[in-house]
Design an enzyme around this catalytic site. Sequence first.
Site, PDB file in Angstrom:
ATOM      1  N   TYR A 105      18.348  51.994  50.993  1.00  0.00           N
ATOM      2  CA  TYR A 105      18.194  52.676  50.146  1.00  0.00           C
ATOM      3  C   TYR A 105      17.265  52.099  48.577  1.00  0.00           C
ATOM      4  O   TYR A 105      17.044  51.047  48.271  1.00  0.00           O
ATOM      5  CB  TYR A 105      19.187  52.476  49.058  1.00  0.00           C
ATOM      6  CG  TYR A 105      19.514  53.663  47.560  1.00  0.00           C
ATOM      7  CD1 TYR A 105      19.910  54.546  47.199  1.00  0.00           C
ATOM      8  CD2 TYR A 105      19.488  52.857  46.038  1.00  0.00           C
ATOM      9  CE1 TYR A 105      19.947  55.307  46.212  1.00  0.00           C
ATOM     10  CE2 TYR A 105      19.577  53.127  45.341  1.00  0.00           C
ATOM     11  CZ  TYR A 105      19.805  54.704  45.044  1.00  0.00           C
ATOM     12  OH  TYR A 105      19.480  55.767  44.116  1.00  0.00           O
ATOM     13  N   GLU A 192      14.122  58.571  43.224  1.00  0.00           N
ATOM     14  CA  GLU A 192      14.277  58.071  43.941  1.00  0.00           C
ATOM     15  C   GLU A 192      14.448  58.251  45.701  1.00  0.00           C
ATOM     16  O   GLU A 192      13.837  58.831  46.171  1.00  0.00           O
ATOM     17  CB  GLU A 192      16.411  58.532  44.427  1.00  0.00           C
ATOM     18  CG  GLU A 192      16.781  58.336  45.466  1.00  0.00           C
ATOM     19  CD  GLU A 192      18.367  58.711  44.746  1.00  0.00           C
ATOM     20  OE1 GLU A 192      19.745  58.286  44.081  1.00  0.00           O
ATOM     21  OE2 GLU A 192      18.699  60.080  44.977  1.00  0.00           O
TER      22      GLU A 192
END
Length: 391
Positions: A105, A192
Amino acid sequence: MKIQEADAKSLLVAEGLPVPDWEVARSIEEVRIAADRFFTEGAREIVIKAQVLVGGRGKAGGVKLAGFPEQAELVAGSILGMDIKGITVRKVLVGPAADIVKEFYMSAVLDRAAGRILLMGSAEGGVEIEQVAATNPGAIVRIHADPLLGLLDHQARQFAFAMGLGGHLKAAVAIAKGLVTTMRAYDADLVEINPLAIVRELDAAGGPVERLVCLDAKITLDDSALPRHPELEALRDPDEEDPADRDAREAGLTFIKLDGTIGCMVNGAGLAMTTMDLVKRAGGEPANFLDIGGGARADRVAAAMRIILADPKVDAILVNIFGGITRGDEVARGLIEARAIQERSVPMVVRIVGTNAEEAAALLEEAHFTTAATLDEAAAKAVAASRGAAA
Ligand code: GDP
Ligand code: MN
Protein backbone atom coordinates in the site's frame (compact mmCIF):
# COMPACT_ATOMS: atom_id res chain seq x y z
CA MET A 1 -13.82 15.48 -6.81
CA LYS A 2 -13.19 11.77 -7.14
CA ILE A 3 -12.01 10.49 -10.50
CA GLN A 4 -12.20 7.00 -11.98
CA GLU A 5 -9.31 4.55 -11.70
CA ALA A 6 -8.59 4.75 -15.45
CA ASP A 7 -8.37 8.57 -15.32
CA ALA A 8 -6.23 8.44 -12.18
CA LYS A 9 -3.90 6.02 -13.97
CA SER A 10 -3.60 8.46 -16.90
CA LEU A 11 -2.43 11.16 -14.49
CA LEU A 12 0.09 8.76 -12.94
CA VAL A 13 1.42 7.81 -16.38
CA ALA A 14 1.80 11.51 -17.20
CA GLU A 15 3.98 11.82 -14.09
CA GLY A 16 6.11 8.88 -15.25
CA LEU A 17 4.81 6.19 -12.89
CA PRO A 18 4.69 2.51 -13.94
CA VAL A 19 1.13 1.39 -14.68
CA PRO A 20 0.15 -1.71 -16.69
CA ASP A 21 -1.52 -1.00 -20.03
CA TRP A 22 -5.33 -0.72 -20.13
CA GLU A 23 -8.36 0.26 -22.16
CA VAL A 24 -11.80 1.44 -21.04
CA ALA A 25 -14.81 -0.43 -22.47
CA ARG A 26 -18.52 0.33 -22.18
CA SER A 27 -20.01 -2.79 -23.74
CA ILE A 28 -19.30 -6.49 -24.11
CA GLU A 29 -18.25 -5.83 -27.72
CA GLU A 30 -15.73 -3.21 -26.64
CA VAL A 31 -14.40 -5.56 -23.98
CA ARG A 32 -13.97 -8.26 -26.63
CA ILE A 33 -12.00 -5.92 -28.90
CA ALA A 34 -9.71 -4.87 -26.05
CA ALA A 35 -9.32 -8.47 -24.85
CA ASP A 36 -8.40 -9.65 -28.37
CA ARG A 37 -5.74 -6.98 -28.50
CA PHE A 38 -4.16 -7.90 -25.17
CA PHE A 39 -4.26 -11.65 -25.87
CA THR A 40 -2.67 -11.03 -29.29
CA GLU A 41 0.04 -9.01 -27.59
CA GLY A 42 0.87 -12.03 -25.45
CA ALA A 43 -1.24 -11.70 -22.29
CA ARG A 44 -2.00 -15.08 -20.73
CA GLU A 45 -4.87 -13.64 -18.73
CA ILE A 46 -6.66 -10.33 -18.73
CA VAL A 47 -8.24 -8.43 -15.85
CA ILE A 48 -11.62 -6.70 -16.07
CA LYS A 49 -12.41 -4.09 -13.44
CA ALA A 50 -15.62 -2.16 -12.75
CA GLN A 51 -15.11 1.60 -13.02
CA VAL A 52 -17.14 3.03 -10.16
CA LEU A 53 -16.13 5.62 -7.61
CA VAL A 54 -16.28 3.33 -4.59
CA GLY A 55 -13.68 1.16 -2.92
CA GLY A 56 -13.85 -2.56 -2.34
CA ARG A 57 -14.74 -3.44 -5.93
CA GLY A 58 -12.69 -6.63 -5.64
CA LYS A 59 -14.72 -7.92 -2.70
CA ALA A 60 -17.97 -6.94 -4.42
CA GLY A 61 -17.12 -9.08 -7.46
CA GLY A 62 -16.20 -6.11 -9.66
CA VAL A 63 -12.63 -7.28 -10.43
CA LYS A 64 -12.27 -10.53 -12.35
CA LEU A 65 -9.77 -12.37 -14.55
CA ALA A 66 -10.36 -14.10 -17.89
CA GLY A 67 -8.11 -16.61 -19.67
CA PHE A 68 -9.51 -16.40 -23.22
CA PRO A 69 -11.66 -13.99 -25.28
CA GLU A 70 -15.01 -15.78 -24.83
CA GLN A 71 -14.46 -15.85 -21.09
CA ALA A 72 -13.71 -12.11 -21.21
CA GLU A 73 -17.15 -11.61 -22.78
CA LEU A 74 -18.83 -13.66 -20.05
CA VAL A 75 -17.01 -11.79 -17.30
CA ALA A 76 -17.79 -8.44 -18.93
CA GLY A 77 -21.46 -9.45 -19.05
CA SER A 78 -21.42 -10.20 -15.33
CA ILE A 79 -19.72 -6.92 -14.35
CA LEU A 80 -21.35 -4.40 -16.73
CA GLY A 81 -24.71 -3.46 -15.25
CA MET A 82 -23.97 -4.90 -11.82
CA ASP A 83 -24.64 -2.85 -8.73
CA ILE A 84 -21.74 -1.98 -6.42
CA LYS A 85 -22.72 -0.16 -3.24
CA GLY A 86 -25.72 1.39 -4.99
CA ILE A 87 -23.89 2.41 -8.17
CA THR A 88 -24.55 0.76 -11.54
CA VAL A 89 -21.41 -0.26 -13.42
CA ARG A 90 -21.44 1.39 -16.88
CA LYS A 91 -17.83 0.92 -17.88
CA VAL A 92 -14.90 -1.36 -17.13
CA LEU A 93 -11.14 -1.22 -17.36
CA VAL A 94 -9.59 -4.04 -19.39
CA GLY A 95 -5.88 -4.88 -19.25
CA PRO A 96 -3.33 -7.66 -19.20
CA ALA A 97 -3.60 -9.35 -15.79
CA ALA A 98 -0.66 -8.95 -13.50
CA ASP A 99 1.02 -12.02 -12.03
CA ILE A 100 1.20 -10.72 -8.46
CA VAL A 101 4.10 -11.71 -6.19
CA LYS A 102 3.27 -9.34 -3.32
CA GLU A 103 0.91 -6.45 -2.69
CA PHE A 104 1.81 -3.21 -0.87
CA TYR A 105 0.00 0.00 0.00
CA MET A 106 1.33 3.49 -0.76
CA SER A 107 -0.45 6.82 -0.65
CA ALA A 108 0.07 10.55 -0.40
CA VAL A 109 -2.49 12.60 1.52
CA LEU A 110 -2.76 16.17 2.60
CA ASP A 111 -1.93 16.38 6.31
CA ARG A 112 -3.76 19.59 7.17
CA ALA A 113 -2.56 19.65 10.78
CA ALA A 114 1.07 19.44 9.71
CA GLY A 115 0.56 21.61 6.62
CA ARG A 116 2.45 19.03 4.57
CA ILE A 117 1.97 16.11 2.25
CA LEU A 118 2.08 12.86 4.21
CA LEU A 119 3.24 9.65 2.59
CA MET A 120 1.90 6.43 4.04
CA GLY A 121 3.10 2.96 3.16
CA SER A 122 2.53 -0.55 4.31
CA ALA A 123 3.58 -4.04 3.32
CA GLU A 124 -0.03 -5.08 3.90
CA GLY A 125 -1.40 -4.16 0.50
CA GLY A 126 -4.76 -4.97 -1.01
CA VAL A 127 -6.31 -4.43 2.43
CA GLU A 128 -8.06 -1.17 3.26
CA ILE A 129 -5.64 1.09 5.12
CA GLU A 130 -8.27 1.91 7.75
CA GLN A 131 -8.33 -1.77 8.61
CA VAL A 132 -4.53 -1.95 8.88
CA ALA A 133 -4.59 1.18 11.05
CA ALA A 134 -7.12 -0.47 13.36
CA THR A 135 -5.59 -3.93 13.64
CA ASN A 136 -1.86 -3.40 13.07
CA PRO A 137 -1.00 0.31 13.25
CA GLY A 138 2.72 -0.47 13.57
CA ALA A 139 2.65 -1.81 10.01
CA ILE A 140 2.10 1.68 8.58
CA VAL A 141 5.16 3.78 7.73
CA ARG A 142 4.70 7.55 7.60
CA ILE A 143 6.90 10.35 6.30
CA HIS A 144 6.23 14.03 5.52
CA ALA A 145 7.41 15.67 2.30
CA ASP A 146 9.04 19.06 2.53
CA PRO A 147 6.63 21.82 1.43
CA LEU A 148 9.29 23.48 -0.73
CA LEU A 149 11.64 20.68 -1.73
CA GLY A 150 9.13 17.83 -2.03
CA LEU A 151 10.19 14.34 -1.04
CA LEU A 152 13.98 14.21 -0.82
CA ASP A 153 15.90 11.21 -2.13
CA HIS A 154 17.14 10.06 1.25
CA GLN A 155 13.62 10.36 2.69
CA ALA A 156 12.20 8.31 -0.17
CA ARG A 157 14.89 5.63 0.31
CA GLN A 158 14.26 5.47 4.05
CA PHE A 159 10.52 5.17 3.38
CA ALA A 160 10.98 2.41 0.78
CA PHE A 161 13.26 0.39 3.05
CA ALA A 162 10.85 0.75 5.98
CA MET A 163 8.03 -0.51 3.75
CA GLY A 164 10.00 -3.64 2.89
CA LEU A 165 10.73 -2.53 -0.66
CA GLY A 166 14.53 -2.59 -0.36
CA GLY A 167 14.64 -5.13 -3.16
CA HIS A 168 12.95 -2.67 -5.53
CA LEU A 169 14.54 0.44 -4.16
CA LYS A 170 14.94 2.44 -7.35
CA ALA A 171 11.37 1.88 -8.50
CA ALA A 172 9.94 2.43 -5.01
CA VAL A 173 11.82 5.73 -4.64
CA ALA A 174 10.59 6.90 -8.05
CA ILE A 175 6.99 5.97 -7.20
CA ALA A 176 7.06 7.62 -3.76
CA LYS A 177 8.43 10.81 -5.28
CA GLY A 178 5.96 10.49 -8.14
CA LEU A 179 3.02 10.43 -5.73
CA VAL A 180 4.18 13.74 -4.30
CA THR A 181 4.68 15.34 -7.73
CA THR A 182 1.21 14.07 -8.76
CA MET A 183 -0.33 15.63 -5.65
CA ARG A 184 1.26 18.94 -6.46
CA ALA A 185 0.73 18.89 -10.23
CA TYR A 186 -3.04 18.47 -9.93
CA ASP A 187 -3.77 19.87 -6.46
CA ALA A 188 -4.93 16.45 -5.34
CA ASP A 189 -5.75 15.80 -1.71
CA LEU A 190 -5.29 12.04 -2.03
CA VAL A 191 -3.26 9.82 -4.35
CA GLU A 192 -3.57 6.20 -3.28
CA ILE A 193 -2.03 3.09 -4.84
CA ASN A 194 -3.57 -0.06 -3.37
CA PRO A 195 -2.18 -2.40 -4.35
CA LEU A 196 1.25 -1.29 -5.37
CA ALA A 197 2.45 -4.70 -6.48
CA ILE A 198 5.59 -6.64 -7.22
CA VAL A 199 4.61 -8.56 -10.36
CA ARG A 200 6.32 -11.31 -12.30
CA GLU A 201 6.91 -10.66 -15.99
CA LEU A 202 8.92 -12.23 -18.76
CA ASP A 203 11.93 -10.42 -20.18
CA ALA A 204 12.89 -10.38 -23.86
CA ALA A 205 14.68 -13.73 -23.48
CA GLY A 206 11.61 -15.28 -21.87
CA GLY A 207 13.11 -15.33 -18.38
CA PRO A 208 11.13 -14.18 -15.34
CA VAL A 209 11.72 -10.66 -13.97
CA GLU A 210 10.06 -8.85 -11.13
CA ARG A 211 8.78 -5.31 -11.41
CA LEU A 212 6.98 -2.85 -9.15
CA VAL A 213 3.75 -1.44 -10.68
CA CYS A 214 0.68 0.57 -9.67
CA LEU A 215 -2.19 -1.92 -10.04
CA ASP A 216 -4.94 0.32 -8.69
CA ALA A 217 -5.13 4.12 -8.43
CA LYS A 218 -7.41 6.42 -6.52
CA ILE A 219 -7.11 10.18 -6.77
CA THR A 220 -9.30 12.86 -5.27
CA LEU A 221 -8.85 16.43 -6.43
CA ASP A 222 -9.31 19.52 -4.31
CA ASP A 223 -12.56 21.06 -5.60
CA SER A 224 -11.44 24.54 -4.63
CA ALA A 225 -8.34 24.19 -6.84
CA LEU A 226 -10.23 22.94 -9.92
CA PRO A 227 -10.35 26.40 -11.53
CA ARG A 228 -6.54 26.08 -11.81
CA HIS A 229 -6.95 22.88 -13.83
CA PRO A 230 -9.83 23.42 -16.27
CA GLU A 231 -8.79 20.30 -18.23
CA LEU A 232 -9.60 18.12 -15.20
CA GLU A 233 -13.25 19.22 -15.26
CA ALA A 234 -13.71 16.75 -18.14
CA LEU A 235 -12.91 13.91 -15.72
CA ARG A 236 -16.00 14.63 -13.64
CA ASP A 237 -18.32 11.65 -13.89
CA PRO A 238 -21.90 12.99 -14.05
CA ASP A 239 -23.28 9.43 -13.77
CA GLU A 240 -21.89 9.18 -10.30
CA GLU A 241 -22.13 12.63 -8.87
CA ASP A 242 -24.64 12.90 -6.06
CA PRO A 243 -27.68 14.74 -7.55
CA ALA A 244 -27.73 17.18 -4.61
CA ASP A 245 -24.04 18.00 -5.13
CA ARG A 246 -24.59 18.57 -8.84
CA ASP A 247 -27.64 20.80 -8.28
CA ALA A 248 -25.74 22.82 -5.69
CA ARG A 249 -22.71 23.26 -7.93
CA GLU A 250 -24.87 24.33 -10.88
CA ALA A 251 -26.82 26.80 -8.72
CA GLY A 252 -23.59 28.30 -7.36
CA LEU A 253 -24.22 27.13 -3.79
CA THR A 254 -21.71 25.67 -1.37
CA PHE A 255 -23.42 22.60 0.01
CA ILE A 256 -22.21 19.78 2.24
CA LYS A 257 -24.65 17.12 3.34
CA LEU A 258 -24.56 16.04 6.99
CA ASP A 259 -26.49 13.47 9.01
CA GLY A 260 -28.96 15.55 11.05
CA THR A 261 -32.59 16.60 10.58
CA ILE A 262 -32.46 20.40 10.52
CA GLY A 263 -31.84 21.90 7.10
CA CYS A 264 -29.83 25.13 7.24
CA MET A 265 -29.91 27.93 4.67
CA VAL A 266 -27.42 30.65 5.47
CA ASN A 267 -25.43 33.32 3.66
CA GLY A 268 -21.71 33.27 4.33
CA ALA A 269 -19.51 30.35 5.34
CA GLY A 270 -18.71 31.72 8.80
CA LEU A 271 -22.35 32.37 9.60
CA ALA A 272 -23.24 28.89 8.31
CA MET A 273 -20.70 27.35 10.71
CA THR A 274 -22.03 29.45 13.58
CA THR A 275 -25.60 28.45 12.73
CA MET A 276 -24.66 24.78 12.79
CA ASP A 277 -22.98 25.24 16.18
CA LEU A 278 -26.06 26.95 17.60
CA VAL A 279 -28.37 24.24 16.26
CA LYS A 280 -26.20 21.70 18.08
CA ARG A 281 -26.16 23.78 21.26
CA ALA A 282 -29.95 23.93 21.14
CA GLY A 283 -29.98 20.11 21.08
CA GLY A 284 -30.49 19.52 17.35
CA GLU A 285 -28.41 18.10 14.52
CA PRO A 286 -27.84 20.05 11.29
CA ALA A 287 -28.70 18.20 8.07
CA ASN A 288 -26.32 20.24 5.97
CA PHE A 289 -23.95 23.12 5.60
CA LEU A 290 -25.35 25.45 2.95
CA ASP A 291 -23.97 28.84 2.00
CA ILE A 292 -26.15 30.65 -0.54
CA GLY A 293 -23.37 33.20 -1.02
CA GLY A 294 -23.45 36.96 -1.12
CA GLY A 295 -26.09 38.89 -3.07
CA ALA A 296 -28.24 35.77 -3.48
CA ARG A 297 -31.42 36.38 -5.43
CA ALA A 298 -34.79 34.68 -5.26
CA ASP A 299 -33.98 31.92 -7.75
CA ARG A 300 -30.89 30.86 -5.81
CA VAL A 301 -32.95 30.75 -2.61
CA ALA A 302 -35.48 28.53 -4.36
CA ALA A 303 -32.71 26.21 -5.57
CA ALA A 304 -31.29 26.00 -2.06
CA MET A 305 -34.73 25.09 -0.71
CA ARG A 306 -35.14 22.34 -3.31
CA ILE A 307 -31.74 20.86 -2.43
CA ILE A 308 -32.43 20.94 1.30
CA LEU A 309 -35.85 19.30 0.91
CA ALA A 310 -34.46 16.56 -1.35
CA ASP A 311 -32.94 15.06 1.80
CA PRO A 312 -35.74 12.92 3.30
CA LYS A 313 -34.26 13.23 6.79
CA VAL A 314 -34.90 16.98 6.88
CA ASP A 315 -37.95 17.69 9.06
CA ALA A 316 -37.34 21.37 9.85
CA ILE A 317 -35.53 24.24 8.15
CA LEU A 318 -33.65 27.12 9.69
CA VAL A 319 -33.04 30.13 7.46
CA ASN A 320 -30.48 32.57 8.80
CA ILE A 321 -29.66 35.58 6.65
CA PHE A 322 -27.46 38.49 7.51
CA GLY A 323 -28.24 41.10 4.89
CA GLY A 324 -25.29 43.07 3.63
CA ILE A 325 -25.06 42.87 -0.14
CA THR A 326 -27.79 40.27 0.13
CA ARG A 327 -31.17 42.00 0.42
CA GLY A 328 -33.51 40.55 3.03
CA ASP A 329 -36.65 41.23 0.99
CA GLU A 330 -35.18 39.40 -2.00
CA VAL A 331 -34.52 36.33 0.17
CA ALA A 332 -38.03 36.56 1.66
CA ARG A 333 -39.51 36.60 -1.85
CA GLY A 334 -37.42 33.58 -2.75
CA LEU A 335 -38.67 31.72 0.31
CA ILE A 336 -42.29 32.56 -0.49
CA GLU A 337 -41.88 31.43 -4.10
CA ALA A 338 -40.07 28.28 -3.06
CA ARG A 339 -42.71 27.35 -0.52
CA ALA A 340 -45.45 27.79 -3.09
CA ILE A 341 -43.95 25.12 -5.34
CA GLN A 342 -42.21 22.81 -2.91
CA GLU A 343 -43.27 19.18 -2.97
CA ARG A 344 -43.06 18.51 0.72
CA SER A 345 -44.01 20.78 3.58
CA VAL A 346 -41.77 21.05 6.62
CA PRO A 347 -41.77 23.67 9.38
CA MET A 348 -39.48 26.59 8.66
CA VAL A 349 -38.04 29.25 10.96
CA VAL A 350 -36.65 32.38 9.37
CA ARG A 351 -34.33 34.99 10.80
CA ILE A 352 -33.40 37.86 8.52
CA VAL A 353 -31.47 40.87 9.78
CA GLY A 354 -29.59 43.66 8.04
CA THR A 355 -30.37 45.19 4.67
CA ASN A 356 -34.13 45.49 4.04
CA ALA A 357 -34.97 43.44 7.14
CA GLU A 358 -38.21 45.39 7.75
CA GLU A 359 -39.48 44.75 4.23
CA ALA A 360 -38.55 41.09 4.67
CA ALA A 361 -40.41 40.89 7.99
CA ALA A 362 -43.56 42.38 6.45
CA LEU A 363 -43.49 39.94 3.52
CA LEU A 364 -42.91 36.95 5.78
CA GLU A 365 -45.64 37.96 8.18
CA GLU A 366 -48.12 38.36 5.38
CA ALA A 367 -47.18 34.87 4.13
CA HIS A 368 -47.52 33.41 7.67
CA PHE A 369 -43.90 32.33 8.10
CA THR A 370 -42.50 31.59 11.55
CA THR A 371 -39.79 34.15 12.25
CA ALA A 372 -37.25 34.76 14.98
CA ALA A 373 -35.45 37.88 16.11
CA THR A 374 -32.25 36.30 17.38
CA LEU A 375 -30.23 33.34 16.24
CA ASP A 376 -30.65 31.56 19.59
CA GLU A 377 -34.41 31.92 19.30
CA ALA A 378 -34.36 30.68 15.71
CA ALA A 379 -32.26 27.64 16.63
CA ALA A 380 -34.52 26.80 19.59
CA LYS A 381 -37.65 27.08 17.43
CA ALA A 382 -36.15 24.95 14.66
CA VAL A 383 -35.10 22.25 17.13
CA ALA A 384 -38.56 22.27 18.72
CA ALA A 385 -40.17 21.99 15.28
CA SER A 386 -37.89 19.10 14.34
CA ARG A 387 -38.69 17.30 17.61
CA GLY A 388 -42.40 17.91 17.02
CA ALA A 389 -42.12 16.43 13.54
CA ALA A 390 -40.17 13.42 14.78
CA ALA A 391 -42.63 12.69 17.61
P1 GDP B 1 -10.54 -2.43 -5.22
O1 GDP B 1 -11.01 -3.68 -4.56
O2 GDP B 1 -11.69 -1.55 -5.61
O3 GDP B 1 -9.53 -1.70 -4.40
O4 GDP B 1 -9.83 -2.86 -6.61
P2 GDP B 1 -8.31 -3.30 -6.90
O5 GDP B 1 -7.93 -2.80 -8.21
O6 GDP B 1 -7.43 -2.92 -5.77
O7 GDP B 1 -8.40 -4.86 -6.99
C1 GDP B 1 -8.70 -5.65 -5.87
C2 GDP B 1 -7.80 -6.87 -5.84
O8 GDP B 1 -7.93 -7.61 -7.03
C3 GDP B 1 -6.32 -6.53 -5.73
O9 GDP B 1 -5.91 -6.33 -4.41
C4 GDP B 1 -5.68 -7.76 -6.35
O10 GDP B 1 -5.51 -8.77 -5.36
C5 GDP B 1 -6.70 -8.21 -7.36
N1 GDP B 1 -6.25 -7.79 -8.69
C6 GDP B 1 -6.41 -6.57 -9.27
N2 GDP B 1 -5.80 -6.53 -10.48
C7 GDP B 1 -5.25 -7.75 -10.65
C8 GDP B 1 -4.48 -8.36 -11.70
O11 GDP B 1 -4.14 -7.75 -12.72
N3 GDP B 1 -4.08 -9.66 -11.51
C9 GDP B 1 -4.39 -10.37 -10.40
N4 GDP B 1 -3.97 -11.64 -10.30
N5 GDP B 1 -5.13 -9.84 -9.40
C10 GDP B 1 -5.54 -8.56 -9.52
MN1 MN C 1 -7.59 -1.18 -4.57
